[in-house]
Design a protein around this motif. Structure first.
Motif, PDB file in Angstrom:
ATOM      1  N   GLU A 156       0.802  -1.246  -0.112  1.00  0.00           N
ATOM      2  CA  GLU A 156       0.089   0.024   0.027  1.00  0.00           C
ATOM      3  C   GLU A 156       0.949   1.236   0.019  1.00  0.00           C
ATOM      4  O   GLU A 156       2.034   1.270   0.531  1.00  0.00           O
ATOM      5  N   VAL A 157       0.451   2.225  -0.597  1.00  0.00           N
ATOM      6  CA  VAL A 157       1.334   3.297  -0.983  1.00  0.00           C
ATOM      7  C   VAL A 157       0.994   4.621   0.014  1.00  0.00           C
ATOM      8  O   VAL A 157      -0.286   4.770   0.578  1.00  0.00           O
ATOM      9  N   TYR A 158       1.913   5.536   0.339  1.00  0.00           N
ATOM     10  CA  TYR A 158       1.597   6.690   0.808  1.00  0.00           C
ATOM     11  C   TYR A 158       1.179   7.629  -0.343  1.00  0.00           C
ATOM     12  O   TYR A 158       1.611   7.530  -1.561  1.00  0.00           O
ATOM     13  N   GLY A 159       0.071   8.309  -0.063  1.00  0.00           N
ATOM     14  CA  GLY A 159      -0.418   9.212  -1.326  1.00  0.00           C
ATOM     15  C   GLY A 159      -1.614   8.327  -1.872  1.00  0.00           C
ATOM     16  O   GLY A 159      -2.038   7.390  -1.503  1.00  0.00           O
ATOM     17  N   VAL A 160      -1.937   9.108  -3.116  1.00  0.00           N
ATOM     18  CA  VAL A 160      -2.860   8.413  -3.660  1.00  0.00           C
ATOM     19  C   VAL A 160      -2.560   8.567  -5.328  1.00  0.00           C
ATOM     20  O   VAL A 160      -2.363   9.661  -5.797  1.00  0.00           O
ATOM     21  N   VAL A 161      -2.478   7.408  -6.029  1.00  0.00           N
ATOM     22  CA  VAL A 161      -2.360   7.413  -7.259  1.00  0.00           C
ATOM     23  C   VAL A 161      -3.391   7.913  -8.230  1.00  0.00           C
ATOM     24  O   VAL A 161      -4.539   7.633  -7.949  1.00  0.00           O
ATOM     25  N   GLU A 162      -2.997   8.694  -9.138  1.00  0.00           N
ATOM     26  CA  GLU A 162      -3.868   8.960 -10.255  1.00  0.00           C
ATOM     27  C   GLU A 162      -3.590   8.303 -11.383  1.00  0.00           C
ATOM     28  O   GLU A 162      -2.439   8.258 -11.763  1.00  0.00           O
ATOM     29  N   GLY A 163      -4.464   8.191 -12.419  1.00  0.00           N
ATOM     30  CA  GLY A 163      -4.312   7.685 -13.859  1.00  0.00           C
ATOM     31  C   GLY A 163      -3.394   8.726 -14.447  1.00  0.00           C
ATOM     32  O   GLY A 163      -3.718  10.195 -14.345  1.00  0.00           O
ATOM     33  N   GLY A 164      -2.426   8.595 -15.067  1.00  0.00           N
ATOM     34  CA  GLY A 164      -1.373   9.478 -15.815  1.00  0.00           C
ATOM     35  C   GLY A 164      -0.468   9.951 -14.681  1.00  0.00           C
ATOM     36  O   GLY A 164       0.277  10.788 -15.032  1.00  0.00           O
ATOM     37  N   ALA A 165      -0.375   9.393 -13.665  1.00  0.00           N
ATOM     38  CA  ALA A 165       0.742   9.758 -12.452  1.00  0.00           C
ATOM     39  C   ALA A 165       2.087   9.466 -13.419  1.00  0.00           C
ATOM     40  O   ALA A 165       2.223   8.534 -13.810  1.00  0.00           O
ATOM     41  N   TYR A 166       2.928  10.451 -13.216  1.00  0.00           N
ATOM     42  CA  TYR A 166       4.294  10.269 -13.838  1.00  0.00           C
ATOM     43  C   TYR A 166       5.297  10.816 -13.004  1.00  0.00           C
ATOM     44  O   TYR A 166       5.300  12.279 -12.710  1.00  0.00           O
TER      45      TYR A 166
ATOM     46  N   VAL B 125       4.083   8.625  -5.011  1.00  0.00           N
ATOM     47  CA  VAL B 125       3.520   7.890  -4.083  1.00  0.00           C
ATOM     48  C   VAL B 125       4.606   6.813  -3.970  1.00  0.00           C
ATOM     49  O   VAL B 125       5.280   6.587  -4.979  1.00  0.00           O
ATOM     50  N   TRP B 126       4.343   6.125  -2.904  1.00  0.00           N
ATOM     51  CA  TRP B 126       5.635   5.208  -2.629  1.00  0.00           C
ATOM     52  C   TRP B 126       5.368   4.307  -1.596  1.00  0.00           C
ATOM     53  O   TRP B 126       4.593   4.298  -0.646  1.00  0.00           O
TER      54      TRP B 126
ATOM     55  N   HIS C 111       9.647   9.306  -5.528  1.00  0.00           N
ATOM     56  CA  HIS C 111       8.302   8.798  -6.009  1.00  0.00           C
ATOM     57  C   HIS C 111       7.411   9.706  -5.312  1.00  0.00           C
ATOM     58  O   HIS C 111       7.406   9.953  -4.387  1.00  0.00           O
TER      59      HIS C 111
END
Lengths: 1152, 375
Positions: free
Chosen positions: B127-137, B144-145, B142
């Motif tokens: 599970e990541v810190y942060g929240v991934v969005e589509g198109g995250a680059y 999110v990590w 990082h």
């Protein structure tokens, strides 16, 4: 106890048992202890005798090696550590650094250690309660057999009352009884469906006419055999196909035909069955797959991973990726979630699932626009300069424009076979082999030479340096005119020019909209790959491969690789990773699988005669309902692919063909009832066993009494399964013994001794005779003595496969020695002139939306009109253009520009279906092995609990779906809640499902929801690996005092309360994979053919994609109330308490 | 109260017993960058030592994902919260250790987990810190990590468990610094479990006494590395006899990583136990979070580690991990190879920094066979 001091008494007590009992005993006698004074426990401690308990626990009696080989592609020689005759633990062998070939080459100790948590857990599987303890038969099936196999007089169908699979009792048989039962059943079924009367019965049962005709009147052709991933067992698993070949004897017996007319049984595919075949690889290269040993990673400068979760699915080779970074390699992860491998990446880009093709085409566009491609490579090695006729859309042929043209003789690594001429045997094959008729079909090709301003002929020989020597400067762009021999003027354009025109649809801004990847990511990726010409690995994984349009993804990624010269190098190559399929590395298997049963060689040293009697077919037709792909007015399954009806199934080493089959519950409810006998070999009770008729209990890897052999596509080792000294724990036999046993019973039933001769060396306990034959006849193995290999294996040491290179890289000889690929042009092909491809609008590498897991119009081809794209529309098939149903979608050819596609939603979106659903594979299972072993299960995700405090839990852990927290909140779902996951109600979880149907209760997927911030909104992820619910497990949850989802009769243990991940998947058949015209190498050896080829050109399905909705079912909290504990306490995402928030920001430490 | 010197916090501190360094100190380095969370180490330990009754919930070795994973539940979050925000000034920890923050009548600040806190060893997996969005680059660091944290008992120089035991049933072996609970003298008071900041003491509800990682001492006594190390297929672990900084030996692999290159750091040094398991921090994670876990040297450690491609000695010792079951006392990089030696200087293993490439002849005349890659 006279004369014994207190201390000595205590010592004796300690010596009586292990750590646990010692502590108990010692404590009870503690009053006898002297009171010690301990000053400083850092400095000294008076009495350390008790430490012996741990030394004793560590001591062992002996170790032996065995090969652990589930379908993970690695195959690890492990050491079983034995104490008092029991395997108490397992260790890595540390023997890999000693592996050699016959030339003195050696692997290094960089390979150590090799093992994994699943292999170590095998002690609990070898002795576990779901171990199959002896041959078992389902009572109803036995009743049917004992009643004399009664059948309906008209249709031949058995009465349904005998076929309550999954809800029946199980009885134990002796081995002789089991073999005889199976043999009798085989004879009965084959006889029932033999001859014209047999075919008539099949017709009356409603099978497709072509399938009935495909039997050729031989009842043996309705018997299906599958050795699951046979590269994992050269004799015992491939033995299923040998058995199918042998059944030609039965056909001869039943129909009284000659050996020339007899037909064996049918064999099902593996690599393509698992959807692991990247179906575009044979389209581009003419052979199965381009792959390389993973340890070449450290030779690359740039490693791009496209939906390939290396560190979770290639665990023993994970270190090659991380160590490559220590050498300065850069890793880029392109995936639809931040998965485990993303944490090892230098760069991450999150894209929409199923859009890898569009991204690849976008990269190609930038690379071409910015002139960063390698023109010399593509001119010499690809079809990109070849001219296409704009009238017929066929490649221009020399014979089209040169009167009286005769096709050139071909000599570059190829031999054209005259009619009746056979290729050389495998080991003597120093070239490709092409039948003359096929060569004539191919003709010779034409490019436009810029130097002379005229068309020039290019033959298949002229690739690589041979092309460069020809002194031609072929145009890549432009439209030219040629005069054909029949006097017309025809416009022609290079393939490259047509591709570039299609790529106009893939400017970075559009690609960004399609894929979500930011424009800067598209430019950066393209430029980095182009800058690392020849030093980029383009690795695509099972994720994108398990989508419907996987072949287009391959063609597009190969395009990127070819443009940048990243093919055939240790440092640069594309590759697909899924499955372990390259049985071709053991091509001497021909001598084993295809041995002529009418002419068996019983002399161990004598020559083996071969004749192919069994026919291969794709198991996807069975999956699909035992029917071909007929939609509207058209049959899309090519003639060479047509299956036969399935009346009998026997498989080993697999759960994937039934227990973890795509569309599991549709198969169980709608298709399996028409199969009259299901025989499963296994050592552990799986979902396949739950729905079988006869289950044959076989040895675990630690108990093998016959040796066997396995290889891998991801590592360079050939590995023997050594015979082990461990006495069998239960009444089991080797898989190969079951084949030999049933064959013997067939010999008794028919009076034909040859059934038995065929397995002579099994009865004689000399299976090494077959193995030595395979070694002697394989290009990569000849020179090894089996006895040496087994001796080494017993020490935990494998051997090195003798491919041309170490590491092996497919394409090395093509790029470095200018050998042709296995295509008709000899080049990497991006253009497909076959009629099927033109009809479907896929003669160019195009992009199609996924067939189900998309927010938009499913399976639509994206692009503006293009002069070379002439897709046949739905109306021509008698279908309505607006029919987007699941069946119709498979064959729907509609070309739409992206702006229209993005305004055209998935038909189910109107009805509250919201999410793309993917089911990748994970670290806790190799397929479904051994995810139900408690020690492995308890770590599989967050909901593990060894004490199962929440009694709803089906086991010590359970299935779950990962959802973005923002999506979950919108749907009213809390972290830890139970949810229903529903895919298209038309056909999932099975066709005809209604809420009041008891089967619906078993099949509808219920699981926990886990808040997962690593996945973007709109996407759900569930793992592929867990054991699904059965009738028995649902019953168990309701009736067992412990409430386990465990069948009270069989002990089968599910990790779902209801349904499973396959409740959301279905069988899909893609027309471009079902052609009779694709040119491709045969499975074994260098011969080239066309059309159907199992594991190379055939249906592959699409298990990873569906479009679903989530519905809350129950609260996650204890007693079904409120939040589950970690969320309630504030340690879960979006529920964080203040301490957790500070912690996440690193706020408990300040550095001044 | 005696005072002892703790080099990890660069000062003296209070500890219930006077310092008494062992003759040799068991230590290990784990390279977080190479961990793949396969849990092979976890299963290796479990099958050897904790597969009995009452041990079902025990994982003396575990691997948890940070930041949302923890076994037992929130073991570090809760202690950090009890301790409150603290500071480092340069290399010196000016905050309170758990001994210095101990409430009256207790040896160390700590808490006793509830039994159910041990229930979900896989909590937070991937599970990541942060929240991934589509198109995250993004690149490094990082946006999110997550990273994996592999934990065993730290066999501390100043163990809290040893200090807390009312019966002095926990001791540190003089010959190798391994900390053990005397299974015959433990009475299951669980003060050790309360005091251990890393929660690497496990109570057995059937025997009613506590257990812990034993550093596989039966193996160590035979010159072998522990089970968790030799089963690590990620090749992230290496054991060694660590010295204090002033006595660091550059040929000793653990000394090299900890004291010479300084890429390997202690876990939560601020707790004050002078732990003996060291971590190479994850290069992709923002250092703000990492400083809370590994102290102020984490930025420099990452910078040094990222230069490994140009640092043959560093690269070499990292490649040596996993190559042999034997305890490696000394290592050397020479040319294209790294060598591991025992204490007498005998070569135990050699590995190439890059695996060789072999070309076989296309035709073998002796065996009359063609060798191909595509067969």
């Amino acid at each position: 106890m006279k004369g014994l001091s207190r201390r000595d008494f205590l010592k004796l007590a300690l010596a009586a048992g292990g750590a646990g009992s010692a502590a108990l005993l010692a404590r009870n006698l503690a009053f006898l202890e002297e009171i010690q004074t301990i000053e400083n426990p850092l400095a000294s401690y008076p009495n350390r005798d008790w430490e012996k308990a741990y030394r004793d626990l560590f001591k062992f009696d002996s170790k032996f090696a065995f090969l652990c080989a589930p379908n993970d592609t690695h195959n690890c020689l492990l050491l079983a550590v034995v104490k008092n005759g029991v395997v108490t633990r397992i260790e890595p062998s540390y023997g890999y650094g000693k592996a050699t070939d016959i030339y003195g080459n050696s692997a290094s100790h960089r390979w150590e250690p090799r093992a994994c948590q699943k292999g170590l857990s095998l002690t609990r599987r070898i002795y576990g309660d779901r171990r199959i303890k002896g041959p078992m038969v389902r009572k109803g099936f036995l009743d049917w057999a004992r009643a004399g196999y009664p059948r309906d007089p008209d249709t031949g169908l058995p009465p349904a009352q005998y076929f309550r699979r999954g809800q029946d009792e199980w009885l134990r048989l002796s081995w002789d009884e089991a073999y005889r039962l199976i043999a009798q059943t085989i004879v009965n079924i084959a006889a029932t469906y033999s001859g014209p009367e047999g075919q008539e019965r099949l017709r009356r049962q409603g099978y497709d006419e072509l399938m009935v005709q495909a039997t050729g009147g031989a009842g043996t052709q309705v018997l299906k055999f599958r050795g699951g991933m046979p590269f994992l067992g050269a004799t015992r698993v491939f033995g299923m196909y040998r058995f199918a070949n042998m059944l030609a004897l039965l056909d001869a017996y039943i129909r009284k035909v000659s050996p020339e007319q007899a037909l064996g049984a049918r064999g099902w595919d593996n690599y393509s069955w698992h959807t692991d075949l990247p179906p575009g690889h044979p389209m581009v290269t003419g052979q199965q797959t381009v792959d390389f040993d993973l340890f070449t990673a450290e030779n690359a400068r740039l490693i791009t991973l496209w939906g390939m979760n290396w560190i979770s699915t290639k665990m023993p080779d994970g270190h090659w990726l991380t160590e490559a970074r220590l050498h300065g390699a850069r890793v880029i992860v392109i995936a639809c979630e931040y998965q485990s491998t993303a944490s090892k990446a230098d760069e991450v880009v999150i894209i929409r699932p199923g859009t890898d093709t569009a991204l690849a085409l976008g990269l190609a566009r930038v690379i071409i626009d910015e002139n960063r491609f390698d023109p010399d490579f593509i001119k010499a090695f690809t079809d990109l300069p070849l001219l296409v006729r704009m009238d017929t859309l066929q490649l221009l042929r020399a014979s089209d424009i040169i009167p009286g043209y005769r096709n050139a003789p071909l000599t570059n690594f190829v031999k054209v076979l005259a009619p009746g001429e056979s290729p050389d045997p495998g080991i003597a094959q120093g070239s490709q082999y092409v039948p003359q008729s096929l060569r004539e079909e191919w003709g010779d090709f034409v490019v436009w030479d810029l130097a002379s301003g005229s068309p020039r002929v290019v033959t298949r020989d002229q690739v690589g340096t041979y092309f460069q020597e020809a002194g031609i400067d072929p145009a890549l762009r432009g439209t030219f005119s040629v005069r054909t021999t029949d006097g017309r003027t025809v416009q022609v354009r290079p393939v490259f020019d047509l591709v570039v025109e299609y790529l106009q649809n893939f400017d970075p801004a559009t690609v960004s909209e399609i894929t979500w990847a930011p424009v800067e990511a598209i430019y950066s990726l393209a430029r980095q790959i182009a800058a690392n010409r020849g030093t980029t690995l383009i690795v695509h994984g099972m994720g994108p491969n398990h989508f419907f349009n996987a072949d287009l993804k391959d063609r597009a990624l190969f395009l990127v690789a070819a443009l940048t010269g990243n093919i055939g190098k240790f440092s640069g190559s594309p590759v697909s990773y899924a499955g372990n399929y390259r049985g071709a590395l053991f091509n001497g298997l021909v001598s084993y699988i295809l041995e002529d049963p009418f002419n068996v060689q019983t002399d161990p040293g004598g020559p083996v005669r071969t004749r192919s009697y069994y026919r291969a077919e794709s198991a996807h037709y069975f999956n699909y309902g035992d029917r071909p792909l007929r939609v509207g007015n058209k049959l899309f399954t090519g003639k060479t692919h047509i299956p036969t009806p399935t009346k009998f199934m026997w498989f080993c080493n697999s759960n994937s063909i039934l227990g973890n089959i795509k569309w599991t519950y549709d198969v169980l409810v709608n298709t399996l009832p028409r199969v009259e006998a299901v025989v499963v070999n296994d050592w552990w009770w799986t979902l396949s066993c739950e729905y079988a008729d006869v289950v044959l209990a076989v040895d675990s890897w630690a108990e093998f009494k016959h040796p066997d052999m396995a290889g891998s596509v991801t590592n360079p080792f050939v590995q023997v399964f050594p015979r082990t000294p461990l006495p069998r724990v239960f009444d089991t036999v080797g898989d190969i013994d079951t084949l030999a046993g049933v064959a013997k019973a067939l010999a008794e039933l028919t009076g034909d001794r040859r059934f038995q001769d065929y397995w002579k060396f099994v009865y004689d306990n000399q299976v090494d005779v077959y193995l030595q034959r395979i070694l002697d006849n394989s290009n990569a193995l000849r020179g090894f003595r089996f006895a040496d290999l087994e001796e080494k294996a017993k020490q935990g040491i494998p051997a090195l496969l003798m491919t041309r290179t170490y590491p092996k890289v497919m394409g090395w000889e093509q790029t470095n020695e200018s050998r042709p690929w296995y295509t008709k042009t000899g080049r990497l092909e991006f253009y497909r002139e076959e009629p099927e491809f033109i009809e479907y609008g896929e003669n160019l590498p195009v992009y199609r939306e996924p067939v189900d897991a998309t927010f938009y119009e499913p399976n639509v081809t994206v692009g503006r009109s293009h002069p070379a794209l002439r897709p046949t529309p739905p109306e021509a098939y008698g279908l309505r253009r607006d029919d987007l149903s699941t069946e119709t979608r498979q064959v729907r050819n509609v070309l739409k520009p992206w702006p229209e596609v993005k305004a055209s939603p998935h038909p189910r979106r109107r009805e509250g279906y919201t999410h793309l659903f993917i089911t990748p594979k994970y670290r806790h299972g190799a397929h479904t092995t051994p995810t139900d072993v408690d020690l492995v299960a308890v770590y599989f995700g967050p909901f593990g609990d060894p004490y199962r405090r929440d009694k709803r839990k089906p086991f010590v852990n359970e299935g779950y779906v990962d959802i973005n927290p923002l999506d979950a909140k919108e749907l009213g779902i809390e972290d830890g809640d139970y949810v229903w996951v529903d895919a298209d109600p038309d056909d999932r979880p099975f066709r005809g499902a209604r809420p009041d149907d008891p089967n619906f209760k078993i099949a509808r997927l219920m699981c926990r929801a886990r808040y997962y911030s690593g996945i973007p909104r709109g996407v759900l992820r569930m793992w592929f690996n867990m054991y699904q619910a059965s009738h028995g497990t649902v019953e168990g949850q309701a009736t067992r005092p412990d409430g386990l989802a465990k069948n009270p009769r069989t002990g089968y243990q599910a990790l779902f309360r209801f349904g499973g991940h396959q409740s959301a998947t279905r069988a899909w058949l893609r027309p471009t994979l079902l052609t009779d015209s694709l040119v491709r190498k045969d499975y074994f050896g260098q011969t080239i053919g066309k059309g159907f080829a199992a594991d190379i050109h055939c249906a592959v399905g699409a298990p990873k994609e569906s479009f679903v909705r989530l519905v809350k079912a129950e609260d996650g909290g204890p007693g079904g109330q409120g939040l589950w504990r970690p969320a309630a306490l504030g340690f879960r995402p979006t529920y964080e308490n203040q301490g957790m928030k500070t912690y996440l920001e690193g706020g408990f430490i300040t550095v001044k | 109260m005696p005072r002892v010197f703790n080099w990890q916090i660069n000062r003296e501190m209070e500890y219930p017993y006077p310092a008494s360094p062992p003759e040799r100190q068991f230590a290990a380095v784990f390279d977080i960058n190479k961990c793949i969370a396969c849990q092979t180490c976890t299963l290796a330990c479990k099958q050897a030592w904790t597969s009995g009754r009452g041990q079902e919930h025990m994982f003396w070795n575990n691997v948890e994902t940070k930041p949302y994973g923890s076994y037992p539940l929130a073991w570090d979050v809760r202690l950090l919260e009890m301790l409150g925000p603290q500071t480092w000034e340069g290399d010196t920890y000016t905050g309170k250790t758990i001994f210095e923050a101990a409430p009256p009548g207790q040896v160390a600040l700590g808490f006793l987990p509830e039994d159910v806190d041990w229930a979900h060893p896989g909590l937070g997996e991937d599970e990541v810190y942060g929240v991934v969005e589509g198109g995250a680059y993004f690149g490094i660091p990082h946006q999110v990590w997550f990273f994996y944290l592999q934990r065993i008992c730290n066999h501390c120089t100043y163990p809290a468990c040893l200090a807390a035991c009312p019966r002095k049933a926990i001791y540190k072996r003089k010959e190798d610094g391994i900390v053990l609970i005397d299974q015959t003298r433990c009475r299951g008071y669980r003060e050790c479990e309360r005091a251990c900041p890393y929660k690497k003491i496990f109570y057995n509800g059937v025997t009613r006494i506590s257990e812990k990682c034993i550093a596989c001492f039966p193996r160590v006594e035979q010159g072998l590395q522990p089970f968790c190390t030799v089963n690590c297929i990620g090749r992230i672990r290496i054991n060694g006899w660590i010295h204090t900084p002033d006595k660091a030996d550059p040929e000793n692999p653990v000394d090299f990583l900890v004291h010479i290159r300084k890429v390997a750091l202690p876990l939560y040094p601020q707790f004050g136990l002078q732990v003996n398991i060291y971590y190479i921090p994850p290069i992709h994670v923002p250092t703000k979070f990492l400083r809370q876990m590994f102290g102020p040297r984490v930025d420099k450690a990452i910078e040094t580690y990222r230069k490994a491609p140009e640092d043959p000695e560093l690269k070499g010792v990292l490649m040596l991990m996993g190559a042999t079951e034997r305890w490696v006392d000394k290592f050397r990089v020479q040319g294209d190879y790294v060598y591991g030696y025992d204490e007498r200087g005998n070569e135990l293993v050699r590995v190439p920094l890059k695996e060789p490439i072999y070309l076989r002849p296309v035709y073998d005349r002796q065996f009359t066979v063609y060798r191909h890659n595509i067969t």
